[in-house]
Scaffold this motif. Structure first.
Motif, PDB file in Angstrom:
ATOM      1  N   THR A 119      91.902  43.128  -0.844  1.00 20.10           N
ATOM      2  CA  THR A 119      92.031  41.876  -1.291  1.00 20.10           C
ATOM      3  C   THR A 119      90.624  41.605  -2.582  1.00 20.10           C
ATOM      4  OG1 THR A 119      92.162  40.950   0.861  1.00 20.10           O
ATOM      5  CG2 THR A 119      91.277  39.274  -0.844  1.00 20.10           C
ATOM      6  N   SER A 122      87.139  36.702  -4.994  1.00 19.67           N
ATOM      7  CA  SER A 122      87.593  35.316  -5.872  1.00 19.67           C
ATOM      8  C   SER A 122      86.120  34.713  -6.146  1.00 19.67           C
ATOM      9  CB  SER A 122      88.364  34.630  -4.736  1.00 19.67           C
ATOM     10  OG  SER A 122      87.851  34.499  -3.409  1.00 19.67           O
ATOM     11  N   THR A 167      91.611  36.756 -11.374  1.00 14.55           N
ATOM     12  CA  THR A 167      92.732  35.799 -11.093  1.00 14.55           C
ATOM     13  C   THR A 167      94.007  36.098 -11.242  1.00 14.55           C
ATOM     14  OG1 THR A 167      90.800  33.952 -12.125  1.00 14.55           O
ATOM     15  CG2 THR A 167      93.259  33.212 -12.064  1.00 14.55           C
ATOM     16  N   LEU A 170      94.930  37.600  -7.969  1.00  8.87           N
ATOM     17  CA  LEU A 170      95.001  36.773  -6.635  1.00  8.87           C
ATOM     18  C   LEU A 170      96.346  35.916  -6.826  1.00  8.87           C
ATOM     19  CD1 LEU A 170      91.481  35.539  -7.112  1.00  8.87           C
ATOM     20  CD2 LEU A 170      92.202  36.679  -5.001  1.00  8.87           C
ATOM     21  N   SER A 175      97.486  34.073  -3.428  1.00 16.03           N
ATOM     22  CA  SER A 175      96.181  33.853  -2.684  1.00 16.03           C
ATOM     23  C   SER A 175      95.823  32.586  -2.854  1.00 16.03           C
ATOM     24  CB  SER A 175      95.083  34.913  -3.125  1.00 16.03           C
ATOM     25  OG  SER A 175      93.832  34.305  -2.593  1.00 16.03           O
ATOM     26  N   SER A 177      92.889  31.667  -2.818  1.00 11.36           N
ATOM     27  CA  SER A 177      91.472  31.777  -3.235  1.00 11.36           C
ATOM     28  C   SER A 177      91.486  31.592  -4.790  1.00 11.36           C
ATOM     29  CB  SER A 177      90.693  32.849  -2.908  1.00 11.36           C
ATOM     30  OG  SER A 177      90.552  32.814  -1.447  1.00 11.36           O
ATOM     31  N   ALA A 178      92.718  31.929  -5.533  1.00 10.15           N
ATOM     32  CA  ALA A 178      92.617  31.718  -6.850  1.00 10.15           C
ATOM     33  C   ALA A 178      92.365  30.410  -7.191  1.00 10.15           C
ATOM     34  CB  ALA A 178      94.169  32.168  -7.491  1.00 10.15           C
ATOM     35  N   CYS A 180      89.762  33.102  -9.559  1.00  9.90           N
ATOM     36  CA  CYS A 180      88.391  33.784  -9.604  1.00  9.90           C
ATOM     37  C   CYS A 180      87.352  32.991 -10.246  1.00  9.90           C
ATOM     38  CB  CYS A 180      88.652  35.213  -9.940  1.00  9.90           C
ATOM     39  SG  CYS A 180      86.973  36.042  -9.708  1.00  9.90           S
TER      40      CYS A 180
END
Length: 279
Positions: A119, A122, A167, A170, A175, A177-178, A180
């Protein structure tokens, strides 16, 4: 980023100052970096709170670059987050490059797939950029290295490029979480005895950093009689730069969202407890 920092302030908001209409501002793809400007010790506390909040509340993987070893969370943070789980702390990786060359090398290594699996981080945090940019302090040499502005530009560009690269990764992995985010702190040499606004107005390094960090978060100490009379250990005003708000959204959008805070106050009590209040 403003969404992470605003979430920190909202999470640790004074219970006497809670407002339900305070909202974390929507994130713009073009505004994913923030520079915290002001006192070293307070900015580090804000960065650590950001790392802890991002990991615990947003499930982010965080990488935290700093020259000074962190053995444990400061007392103020232990009081703020007494029930922090070890699993959340495992999402934060602390890295200790000693020089700007080592920092550049470690940031560049984020592009290597071996360091982004399984992973990718982020949130990238860099504590005390000035410590990497200033030269050795002896009787005849102090301040920044010759060519410090180009060094600041090189480091900032690499940080922003790495955040953009992460980014992309991700988003490829779908993800949530994108993108970053990138948060760094900086203290001007003239900050001592001046407000951060006054010191930063004449700092050429900060001018360079502002070209790369879309959001300015300025910390100014409140030395008023009212702050002293309230029995506080310290009080600070926190300002988001106007550029940060306009880049994150249009002026009209901002006017339509009165709950997005531009100014906060940080109160530090004698027992180390930290509280944020919306101004």
């Amino acid at each position: 980023m403003t969404d992470v920092l605003t979430l920190v302030f909202k999470t640790f908001m004074s219970q006497r100052n809670v407002r339900k209409d305070v909202k974390v501002p929507p994130l713009s793809p073009t505004a994913c970096s923030a520079l915290v400007v002001g006192d070293q010790s307070i900015s580090r506390s804000v960065l650590l709170l950001a790392a802890v909040t991002a990991a615990s509340e947003m499930g982010m993987k965080v990488i935290f670059f700093t020259q000074t070893q962190i053995q444990s969370l400061p007392v103020s943070l232990q009081k703020c987050v007494p029930s922090l789980s070890p699993q959340c702390l495992k999402k934060i990786k602390f890295s200790y490059p000693r020089t700007v060359e080592e920092l550049l090398q470690q940031v560049a290594s984020l592009h290597e797939s071996t360091n982004t699996s399984p992973t990718p981080p982020s949130l990238i945090i860099v504590d005390r950029l000035e410590g990497y940019l200033r030269g050795p302090r002896d009787g005849s040499h102090s301040g920044f290295h010759p060519g410090e502005q180009s060094c600041a530009a090189h480091l900032s560009a690499l940080l922003c490029d790495s955040a953009a690269f992460l980014t992309h990764l991700l988003k490829q992995r779908s993800s949530s979480s994108a993108p970053c985010r990138l948060i760094a702190s900086f203290q001007s040499e003239g900050d001592t005895g001046q407000t951060s606004h006054e010191a930063s107005a004449t700092d050429p390094i900060l001018d360079v950093l502002d070209r790369y960090f879309q959001v300015r978060c300025t910390l100014d100490r409140d030395r008023s009689y009212e702050a002293a009379a309230a029995g506080l250990q310290e009080a600070w005003h926190i300002y988001f730069s106007e550029t940060a708000i306009t880049e994150a959204s249009s002026t009209k959008d901002h006017e339509d969202r009165p709950g997005v805070a531009q100014e906060w106050q940080l109160l530090i009590f004698p027992d180390g407890l930290m509280e944020f209040r919306l101004v």
